[in-house]
Scaffold this motif. Structure first.
Motif, PDB file in Angstrom:
ATOM      1  N   VAL A  67       0.848  -1.183   0.000  1.00 14.69           N
ATOM      2  CA  VAL A  67       0.000   0.000   0.000  1.00 14.69           C
ATOM      3  C   VAL A  67       0.892   1.243   0.000  1.00 14.69           C
ATOM      4  O   VAL A  67       1.876   1.325   0.744  1.00 14.69           O
ATOM      5  N   SER A  68       0.565   2.198  -0.837  1.00 14.65           N
ATOM      6  CA  SER A  68       1.362   3.413  -0.963  1.00 14.65           C
ATOM      7  C   SER A  68       1.363   4.208   0.333  1.00 14.65           C
ATOM      8  O   SER A  68       0.444   4.097   1.157  1.00 14.65           O
ATOM      9  N   MET A  69       2.385   5.055   0.496  1.00 16.20           N
ATOM     10  CA  MET A  69       2.511   5.878   1.704  1.00 16.20           C
ATOM     11  C   MET A  69       1.970   7.282   1.498  1.00 16.20           C
ATOM     12  O   MET A  69       2.251   8.198   2.270  1.00 16.20           O
ATOM     13  N   VAL A  70       1.188   7.474   0.443  1.00 19.64           N
ATOM     14  CA  VAL A  70       0.474   8.728   0.227  1.00 19.64           C
ATOM     15  C   VAL A  70      -1.014   8.423   0.112  1.00 19.64           C
ATOM     16  O   VAL A  70      -1.406   7.314  -0.215  1.00 19.64           O
ATOM     17  N   SER A  71      -1.832   9.436   0.385  1.00 19.69           N
ATOM     18  CA  SER A  71      -3.272   9.202   0.456  1.00 19.69           C
ATOM     19  C   SER A  71      -4.000   9.420  -0.862  1.00 19.69           C
ATOM     20  O   SER A  71      -5.162   9.042  -0.985  1.00 19.69           O
ATOM     21  N   ILE A 113       3.797  13.861   7.181  1.00 28.76           N
ATOM     22  CA  ILE A 113       3.683  12.438   6.899  1.00 28.76           C
ATOM     23  C   ILE A 113       2.227  12.000   6.868  1.00 28.76           C
ATOM     24  O   ILE A 113       1.420  12.398   7.714  1.00 28.76           O
ATOM     25  N   HIS A 114       1.881  11.171   5.906  1.00 30.00           N
ATOM     26  CA  HIS A 114       0.530  10.643   5.783  1.00 30.00           C
ATOM     27  C   HIS A 114       0.375   9.389   6.628  1.00 30.00           C
ATOM     28  O   HIS A 114       1.191   8.471   6.551  1.00 30.00           O
ATOM     29  N   GLN A 115      -0.682   9.342   7.432  1.00 26.87           N
ATOM     30  CA  GLN A 115      -0.936   8.189   8.296  1.00 26.87           C
ATOM     31  C   GLN A 115      -1.539   7.031   7.503  1.00 26.87           C
ATOM     32  O   GLN A 115      -2.340   7.241   6.585  1.00 26.87           O
ATOM     33  N   PRO A 116      -1.216   5.791   7.876  1.00 26.36           N
ATOM     34  CA  PRO A 116      -1.883   4.632   7.276  1.00 26.36           C
ATOM     35  C   PRO A 116      -3.403   4.684   7.443  1.00 26.36           C
ATOM     36  O   PRO A 116      -4.133   4.178   6.588  1.00 26.36           O
ATOM     37  N   ASP A 117      -3.870   5.315   8.533  1.00 22.26           N
ATOM     38  CA  ASP A 117      -5.309   5.465   8.770  1.00 22.26           C
ATOM     39  C   ASP A 117      -6.017   6.126   7.589  1.00 22.26           C
ATOM     40  O   ASP A 117      -7.211   5.901   7.346  1.00 22.26           O
ATOM     41  N   GLN A 148      -1.706  -0.573  16.205  1.00 28.89           N
ATOM     42  CA  GLN A 148      -1.876  -1.853  15.538  1.00 28.89           C
ATOM     43  C   GLN A 148      -3.252  -1.833  14.895  1.00 28.89           C
ATOM     44  O   GLN A 148      -4.252  -1.497  15.543  1.00 28.89           O
ATOM     45  N   GLN A 149      -3.309  -2.174  13.599  1.00 22.08           N
ATOM     46  CA  GLN A 149      -4.558  -2.075  12.854  1.00 22.08           C
ATOM     47  C   GLN A 149      -4.780  -3.317  12.004  1.00 22.08           C
ATOM     48  O   GLN A 149      -3.827  -4.040  11.678  1.00 22.08           O
ATOM     49  N   LEU A 150      -6.033  -3.515  11.650  1.00 22.03           N
ATOM     50  CA  LEU A 150      -6.392  -4.629  10.767  1.00 22.03           C
ATOM     51  C   LEU A 150      -7.239  -4.078   9.631  1.00 22.03           C
ATOM     52  O   LEU A 150      -8.222  -3.361   9.860  1.00 22.03           O
ATOM     53  N   TYR A 151      -6.849  -4.402   8.390  1.00 22.94           N
ATOM     54  CA  TYR A 151      -7.547  -3.914   7.203  1.00 22.94           C
ATOM     55  C   TYR A 151      -7.956  -5.080   6.318  1.00 22.94           C
ATOM     56  O   TYR A 151      -7.324  -6.140   6.320  1.00 22.94           O
ATOM     57  N   TYR A 152      -9.014  -4.822   5.539  1.00 22.12           N
ATOM     58  CA  TYR A 152      -9.388  -5.771   4.487  1.00 22.12           C
ATOM     59  C   TYR A 152      -9.452  -5.018   3.163  1.00 22.12           C
ATOM     60  O   TYR A 152     -10.070  -3.962   3.042  1.00 22.12           O
ATOM     61  N   GLY A 153      -8.784  -5.581   2.167  1.00 22.64           N
ATOM     62  CA  GLY A 153      -8.807  -4.988   0.837  1.00 22.64           C
ATOM     63  C   GLY A 153      -7.994  -5.820  -0.127  1.00 22.64           C
ATOM     64  O   GLY A 153      -7.155  -6.635   0.283  1.00 22.64           O
ATOM     65  N   LEU A 157      -6.647  -9.916   4.058  1.00 27.87           N
ATOM     66  CA  LEU A 157      -6.546  -9.190   5.314  1.00 27.87           C
ATOM     67  C   LEU A 157      -5.096  -8.770   5.514  1.00 27.87           C
ATOM     68  O   LEU A 157      -4.168  -9.487   5.135  1.00 27.87           O
ATOM     69  N   GLU A 158      -4.904  -7.621   6.134  1.00 24.58           N
ATOM     70  CA  GLU A 158      -3.542  -7.145   6.389  1.00 24.58           C
ATOM     71  C   GLU A 158      -3.452  -6.598   7.813  1.00 24.58           C
ATOM     72  O   GLU A 158      -4.200  -5.699   8.199  1.00 24.58           O
ATOM     73  N   ALA A 159      -2.548  -7.181   8.590  1.00 19.89           N
ATOM     74  CA  ALA A 159      -2.268  -6.706   9.949  1.00 19.89           C
ATOM     75  C   ALA A 159      -1.142  -5.686   9.857  1.00 19.89           C
ATOM     76  O   ALA A 159      -0.110  -5.949   9.242  1.00 19.89           O
ATOM     77  N   VAL A 160      -1.334  -4.537  10.480  1.00 19.94           N
ATOM     78  CA  VAL A 160      -0.393  -3.418  10.342  1.00 19.94           C
ATOM     79  C   VAL A 160       0.029  -2.920  11.720  1.00 19.94           C
ATOM     80  O   VAL A 160      -0.807  -2.724  12.607  1.00 19.94           O
ATOM     81  N   SER A 161       1.322  -2.727  11.907  1.00  9.08           N
ATOM     82  CA  SER A 161       1.872  -2.048  13.086  1.00  9.08           C
ATOM     83  C   SER A 161       2.644  -0.831  12.582  1.00  9.08           C
ATOM     84  O   SER A 161       3.403  -0.939  11.622  1.00  9.08           O
ATOM     85  N   TYR A 162       2.452   0.316  13.230  1.00 10.24           N
ATOM     86  CA  TYR A 162       3.208   1.489  12.773  1.00 10.24           C
ATOM     87  C   TYR A 162       3.344   2.527  13.871  1.00 10.24           C
ATOM     88  O   TYR A 162       2.608   2.532  14.851  1.00 10.24           O
TER      89      TYR A 162
END
Length: 237
Positions: A67-71, A113-117, A148-153, A157-162
């Motif tokens: 996933v890109s680091m820009v929104s 910085i753009h947040q993963p959120d 710590q987040q959980l996404y679906y796309g 599923l993708e578990a994310v820590s940041y």
């Protein structure tokens, strides 16, 4: 009566306008501020300074794009960040983690910085879970607080820590970043550097999330220790 007055909409509007005014003033002053030495002790050069082998972890070719680091498409990575990196590491047991780093020498109101959120939902992912997380034993001087987040796309599923470091602190919200930028700009006359540190794992089932976060924490400790030896202050305060 005072409590009632404070709840009135126009009072909230005034507060919002005050914050906007401060932001605009700071944006104008930013041009004239002399940045102090960046918290990161060395200039970033991720390709050279980020190890490709860390203990029993080894970089491998990424099988799928991260996933890109820009929104959005208008926010070009090379306009926001001075250095970026995306890699996948695998350990001797075949477990994989993805790493994304985005570093900016100067954090300003119009460039931060753009947040993963924001980035994940903007690229079609649905946030299923999100919680604040203290990543222990990463910094000797302060707590490293992230999420710590959980996404679906994209059919997985993708578990994310940041976490996001701005200057000498870690941030968990855009408001915190904005306040830190204003505080250091107006009170200390400096523009902070900042970095996004994101570690993620594709998982097959939501029940695997806890296992993924535990793996990520083990990797993060080894990763930070290895990187900080070459680039002190880059990843953590």
């Amino acid at each position: 009566m005072k409590d009632l007055y404070l709840k009135l909409p126009h009072v909230k509007l005034i507060s919002a306008l005050q914050l906007l005014l401060i932001s605009l003033v700071f944006s104008g002053l930013a041009t004239f501020l002399k940045p102090h030495a960046h918290f990161a002790k060395n200039e970033s050069n991720f390709e050279e300074n980020i190890p490709r082998v860390i203990n029993d972890w080894m970089e491998i070719q990424q099988s799928a794009p991260q996933v890109s680091m820009v929104s959005d498409e208008k926010s070009l990575i090379n306009q926001l960040y001075d250095d970026t990196l995306m890699r996948t590491y695998v350990n001797k047991d075949g477990q994989q983690v993805m790493v994304a780093l985005a570093y900016a020498k100067e954090q300003r109101q119009d460039v931060k910085i753009h947040q993963p959120d924001i980035c994940y939902p903007a690229q079609g992912y649905q946030m299923l879970k999100s919680k604040e997380k203290v990543f222990s034993n990463l910094s000797k001087s302060t707590q490293v607080i992230g999420k710590q987040q959980l996404y679906y796309g994209q059919n997985h599923l993708e578990a994310v820590s940041y976490w996001i470091r701005v200057g000498d602190r870690t941030m968990t919200s855009g408001l915190q970043m904005r306040s830190k930028i204003i505080e250091d700009g107006l009170l200390k006359g400096r523009l902070d550097d900042g970095i996004l540190v994101r570690v993620s794992s594709a998982i097959s089932d939501e029940a695997k999330a806890s296992e993924a976060y535990a793996l990520q924490e083990r990797f993060i400790k080894e990763f930070v220790l290895a990187v900080e030896q070459k680039s002190p202050g880059l990843l953590v305060p």
